[in-house]
Motif scaffolding. Structure first.
Motif, PDB file in Angstrom:
ATOM      1  N   ALA A   1       0.824  -1.224   0.000  1.00 34.83           N
ATOM      2  CA  ALA A   1       0.000   0.000   0.000  1.00 34.83           C
ATOM      3  C   ALA A   1       0.851   1.264   0.000  1.00 34.83           C
ATOM      4  CB  ALA A   1      -0.947  -0.006   1.202  1.00 34.83           C
ATOM      5  N   GLY A   2       1.874   1.290  -0.845  1.00 32.88           N
ATOM      6  CA  GLY A   2       2.731   2.465  -0.936  1.00 32.88           C
ATOM      7  C   GLY A   2       3.515   2.728   0.343  1.00 32.88           C
ATOM      8  N   PHE A   3       3.647   1.702   1.163  1.00 25.98           N
ATOM      9  CA  PHE A   3       4.325   1.802   2.464  1.00 25.98           C
ATOM     10  C   PHE A   3       3.690   2.866   3.353  1.00 25.98           C
ATOM     11  CE2 PHE A   3       7.463  -0.530  -0.010  1.00 25.98           C
ATOM     12  CZ  PHE A   3       7.753  -1.562   0.863  1.00 25.98           C
ATOM     13  N   ASP A   4       2.370   2.976   3.240  1.00 27.51           N
ATOM     14  CA  ASP A   4       1.632   3.846   4.154  1.00 27.51           C
ATOM     15  C   ASP A   4       1.522   3.087   5.476  1.00 27.51           C
ATOM     16  OD1 ASP A   4      -0.300   5.169   5.702  1.00 27.51           O
ATOM     17  OD2 ASP A   4      -1.465   5.746   3.939  1.00 27.51           O
ATOM     18  N   PRO A   5       2.202   3.544   6.519  1.00 30.17           N
ATOM     19  CA  PRO A   5       2.206   2.765   7.760  1.00 30.17           C
ATOM     20  C   PRO A   5       0.818   2.602   8.382  1.00 30.17           C
ATOM     21  CG  PRO A   5       3.242   4.905   8.094  1.00 30.17           C
ATOM     22  CD  PRO A   5       2.993   4.769   6.622  1.00 30.17           C
ATOM     23  N   ARG A   6      -0.087   3.546   8.148  1.00 32.15           N
ATOM     24  CA  ARG A   6      -1.447   3.421   8.699  1.00 32.15           C
ATOM     25  C   ARG A   6      -2.185   2.252   8.068  1.00 32.15           C
ATOM     26  NH1 ARG A   6      -2.440   9.472   7.281  1.00 32.15           N
ATOM     27  NH2 ARG A   6      -1.806   8.373   5.441  1.00 32.15           N
ATOM     28  N   VAL A   7      -1.930   2.020   6.784  1.00 32.53           N
ATOM     29  CA  VAL A   7      -2.577   0.903   6.091  1.00 32.53           C
ATOM     30  C   VAL A   7      -1.875  -0.404   6.457  1.00 32.53           C
ATOM     31  CG1 VAL A   7      -3.146  -0.073   3.836  1.00 32.53           C
ATOM     32  CG2 VAL A   7      -3.341   2.402   4.206  1.00 32.53           C
ATOM     33  N   VAL A   8      -0.552  -0.408   6.384  1.00 35.10           N
ATOM     34  CA  VAL A   8       0.212  -1.638   6.644  1.00 35.10           C
ATOM     35  C   VAL A   8      -0.015  -2.120   8.075  1.00 35.10           C
ATOM     36  CG1 VAL A   8       2.523  -2.672   6.700  1.00 35.10           C
ATOM     37  CG2 VAL A   8       1.919  -1.060   4.871  1.00 35.10           C
ATOM     38  N   ALA A   9      -0.161  -1.213   9.015  1.00 33.82           N
ATOM     39  CA  ALA A   9      -0.386  -1.595  10.415  1.00 33.82           C
ATOM     40  C   ALA A   9      -1.684  -2.374  10.593  1.00 33.82           C
ATOM     41  CB  ALA A   9      -0.388  -0.351  11.298  1.00 33.82           C
ATOM     42  N   ARG A  10      -2.624  -2.210   9.674  1.00 35.80           N
ATOM     43  CA  ARG A  10      -3.902  -2.923   9.762  1.00 35.80           C
ATOM     44  C   ARG A  10      -3.875  -4.273   9.038  1.00 35.80           C
ATOM     45  NH1 ARG A  10      -5.967   2.344   8.417  1.00 35.80           N
ATOM     46  NH2 ARG A  10      -6.523   1.541   6.370  1.00 35.80           N
ATOM     47  N   PHE A  11      -2.748  -4.611   8.407  1.00 33.01           N
ATOM     48  CA  PHE A  11      -2.660  -5.900   7.729  1.00 33.01           C
ATOM     49  C   PHE A  11      -2.874  -7.013   8.756  1.00 33.01           C
ATOM     50  CE2 PHE A  11       0.155  -4.974   3.724  1.00 33.01           C
ATOM     51  CZ  PHE A  11      -0.773  -4.059   3.278  1.00 33.01           C
ATOM     52  N   ASP A  12      -3.566  -8.059   8.310  1.00 38.45           N
ATOM     53  CA  ASP A  12      -3.867  -9.183   9.193  1.00 38.45           C
ATOM     54  C   ASP A  12      -3.363 -10.486   8.570  1.00 38.45           C
ATOM     55  OD1 ASP A  12      -5.691  -9.733   7.135  1.00 38.45           O
ATOM     56  OD2 ASP A  12      -7.440  -9.115   8.296  1.00 38.45           O
ATOM     57  N   ASP A  13      -3.816 -11.605   9.117  1.00 36.75           N
ATOM     58  CA  ASP A  13      -3.362 -12.910   8.634  1.00 36.75           C
ATOM     59  C   ASP A  13      -3.702 -13.124   7.160  1.00 36.75           C
ATOM     60  OD1 ASP A  13      -2.320 -13.479  11.115  1.00 36.75           O
ATOM     61  OD2 ASP A  13      -4.026 -14.710  11.756  1.00 36.75           O
ATOM     62  N   ASP A  14      -4.839 -12.608   6.715  1.00 34.05           N
ATOM     63  CA  ASP A  14      -5.201 -12.731   5.298  1.00 34.05           C
ATOM     64  C   ASP A  14      -4.207 -11.961   4.427  1.00 34.05           C
ATOM     65  OD1 ASP A  14      -7.393 -14.318   5.904  1.00 34.05           O
ATOM     66  OD2 ASP A  14      -8.825 -12.646   5.849  1.00 34.05           O
ATOM     67  N   ASP A  15      -3.787 -10.801   4.899  1.00 32.87           N
ATOM     68  CA  ASP A  15      -2.791 -10.027   4.145  1.00 32.87           C
ATOM     69  C   ASP A  15      -1.449 -10.758   4.122  1.00 32.87           C
ATOM     70  OD1 ASP A  15      -4.191  -7.489   3.374  1.00 32.87           O
ATOM     71  OD2 ASP A  15      -4.482  -7.413   5.543  1.00 32.87           O
ATOM     72  N   VAL A  16      -1.069 -11.360   5.224  1.00 34.18           N
ATOM     73  CA  VAL A  16       0.176 -12.132   5.250  1.00 34.18           C
ATOM     74  C   VAL A  16       0.085 -13.264   4.233  1.00 34.18           C
ATOM     75  CG1 VAL A  16       1.680 -13.617   6.631  1.00 34.18           C
ATOM     76  CG2 VAL A  16       0.753 -11.501   7.622  1.00 34.18           C
ATOM     77  N   ALA A  17      -1.036 -13.965   4.205  1.00 32.59           N
ATOM     78  CA  ALA A  17      -1.223 -15.047   3.237  1.00 32.59           C
ATOM     79  C   ALA A  17      -1.163 -14.508   1.809  1.00 32.59           C
ATOM     80  CB  ALA A  17      -2.554 -15.756   3.490  1.00 32.59           C
TER      81      ALA A  17
ATOM     82  N   GLU B   1       6.046 -10.213   8.214  1.00 32.03           N
ATOM     83  CA  GLU B   1       5.483  -9.927   9.537  1.00 32.03           C
ATOM     84  C   GLU B   1       6.243  -8.808  10.235  1.00 32.03           C
ATOM     85  OE1 GLU B   1       5.412 -13.826  11.335  1.00 32.03           O
ATOM     86  OE2 GLU B   1       3.477 -14.310  10.392  1.00 32.03           O
ATOM     87  N   ALA B   2       7.547  -8.727  10.007  1.00 31.45           N
ATOM     88  CA  ALA B   2       8.334  -7.637  10.587  1.00 31.45           C
ATOM     89  C   ALA B   2       7.901  -6.296  10.005  1.00 31.45           C
ATOM     90  CB  ALA B   2       9.819  -7.864  10.351  1.00 31.45           C
ATOM     91  N   THR B   3       7.630  -6.236   8.723  1.00 30.86           N
ATOM     92  CA  THR B   3       7.201  -4.977   8.102  1.00 30.86           C
ATOM     93  C   THR B   3       5.871  -4.514   8.690  1.00 30.86           C
ATOM     94  OG1 THR B   3       8.407  -5.520   6.078  1.00 30.86           O
ATOM     95  CG2 THR B   3       6.671  -3.858   5.888  1.00 30.86           C
ATOM     96  N   ILE B   4       4.962  -5.446   8.917  1.00 35.51           N
ATOM     97  CA  ILE B   4       3.681  -5.103   9.537  1.00 35.51           C
ATOM     98  C   ILE B   4       3.908  -4.630  10.973  1.00 35.51           C
ATOM     99  CG2 ILE B   4       1.430  -6.014  10.253  1.00 35.51           C
ATOM    100  CD1 ILE B   4       1.741  -8.000   7.810  1.00 35.51           C
ATOM    101  N   ALA B   5       4.735  -5.361  11.709  1.00 35.02           N
ATOM    102  CA  ALA B   5       5.053  -4.973  13.094  1.00 35.02           C
ATOM    103  C   ALA B   5       5.737  -3.611  13.128  1.00 35.02           C
ATOM    104  CB  ALA B   5       5.932  -6.032  13.747  1.00 35.02           C
ATOM    105  N   ASN B   6       6.591  -3.345  12.147  1.00 33.91           N
ATOM    106  CA  ASN B   6       7.295  -2.067  12.103  1.00 33.91           C
ATOM    107  C   ASN B   6       6.337  -0.915  11.806  1.00 33.91           C
ATOM    108  OD1 ASN B   6       9.560  -3.526  12.685  1.00 33.91           O
ATOM    109  ND2 ASN B   6      10.457  -3.360  10.647  1.00 33.91           N
ATOM    110  N   ALA B   7       5.331  -1.168  10.995  1.00 37.45           N
ATOM    111  CA  ALA B   7       4.313  -0.133  10.755  1.00 37.45           C
ATOM    112  C   ALA B   7       3.580   0.179  12.058  1.00 37.45           C
ATOM    113  CB  ALA B   7       3.335  -0.585   9.678  1.00 37.45           C
ATOM    114  N   ARG B   8       3.278  -0.856  12.813  1.00 43.12           N
ATOM    115  CA  ARG B   8       2.599  -0.653  14.106  1.00 43.12           C
ATOM    116  C   ARG B   8       3.516   0.086  15.079  1.00 43.12           C
ATOM    117  NH1 ARG B   8       0.238  -6.787  13.829  1.00 43.12           N
ATOM    118  NH2 ARG B   8      -1.427  -6.313  12.327  1.00 43.12           N
ATOM    119  N   ALA B   9       4.792  -0.274  15.077  1.00 38.04           N
ATOM    120  CA  ALA B   9       5.755   0.412  15.947  1.00 38.04           C
ATOM    121  C   ALA B   9       5.889   1.880  15.552  1.00 38.04           C
ATOM    122  CB  ALA B   9       7.113  -0.291  15.885  1.00 38.04           C
TER     123      ALA B   9
END
Length: 192
Positions: free
Chosen positions: A68-84, A100-108
């Motif tokens: 999602a263009g590395f928008d951290p607000r969007v990436v932070a909402r990624f879930d298991d379906d997005d990982v799949a 999973e680290a990229t998603i965690a980093n967006a949340r961080a």
């Protein structure tokens, strides 16, 4: 980066590949302060771990689309379906730990913002003073005390997959350090 630059001998890297040359000439070592751009560079450097940078560079448009263009607000909402979905996407590097680290980093990053801080402030607080330019590629370190300290701070803030080597690569990619060789056309200001 769609316009090919002429190939010029003496680059630190990238001669022989227009995409790589353009990255070297226009991005590597150039200061970055935009939060989205910083998040993207940290994410891509994490994906690069163990791989050639050119591999990541060639996949960067696909990474941007997938994340999602590395928008951290969007990436932070990624879930298991997005990982799949990402694990099934052959256009990017399919490494579950890195995804999973990229998603965690967006949340961080969002948690950092909630504290009134920015990734820009954190990264740039570890920028070392400029030193003499390297004269030989062997003088360019893979990690430094500053990158070790940065990695420690990022991990403390909840970031993952950002060890000292990845942190140093991010420091180079974001312009905290300028490791262009003294003979490099970019450092000398010659057209690259």
């Amino acid at each position: 980066m769609t316009d090919a630059l002429p190939l010029v001998a003496g680059r630190c890297f990238g001669d022989g590949d227009p995409l790589y040359a353009a990255y070297h000439d226009t991005e590597w070592g150039v200061p970055v302060h935009d939060e989205h751009a910083l998040f993207e560079r940290v994410a891509l450097e994490s994906f690069q771990s163990g791989l050639a940078w050119i591999t990541i560079l060639r996949k960067r448009p696909a990474f941007r689309e997938a994340f999602a263009g590395f928008d951290p607000r969007v990436v932070a909402r990624f879930d298991d379906d997005d990982v799949a979905r990402l694990m099934a996407d052959a256009s990017i590097v399919r490494n579950r730990a890195k995804i999973e680290a990229t998603i965690a980093n967006a949340r961080a990053l969002l948690a950092l913002h909630a504290q009134g801080r920015t990734l820009d402030e954190v990264l740039w607080s570890f920028a070392p003073p400029p030193g003499p330019p390297p004269t030989d590629p062997e003088q360019v370190p893979g990690r430094t005390p500053a990158s070790t300290a940065l990695a420690r701070e990022l991990k403390r803030l909840g970031f993952r997959f950002v060890g000292p080597t990845t942190a140093y690569a991010a420091m180079q990619a974001c312009g905290l350090v300028d490791d262009h060789l003294v003979t490099c056309p970019v450092r000398s200001g010659l057209p690259g």
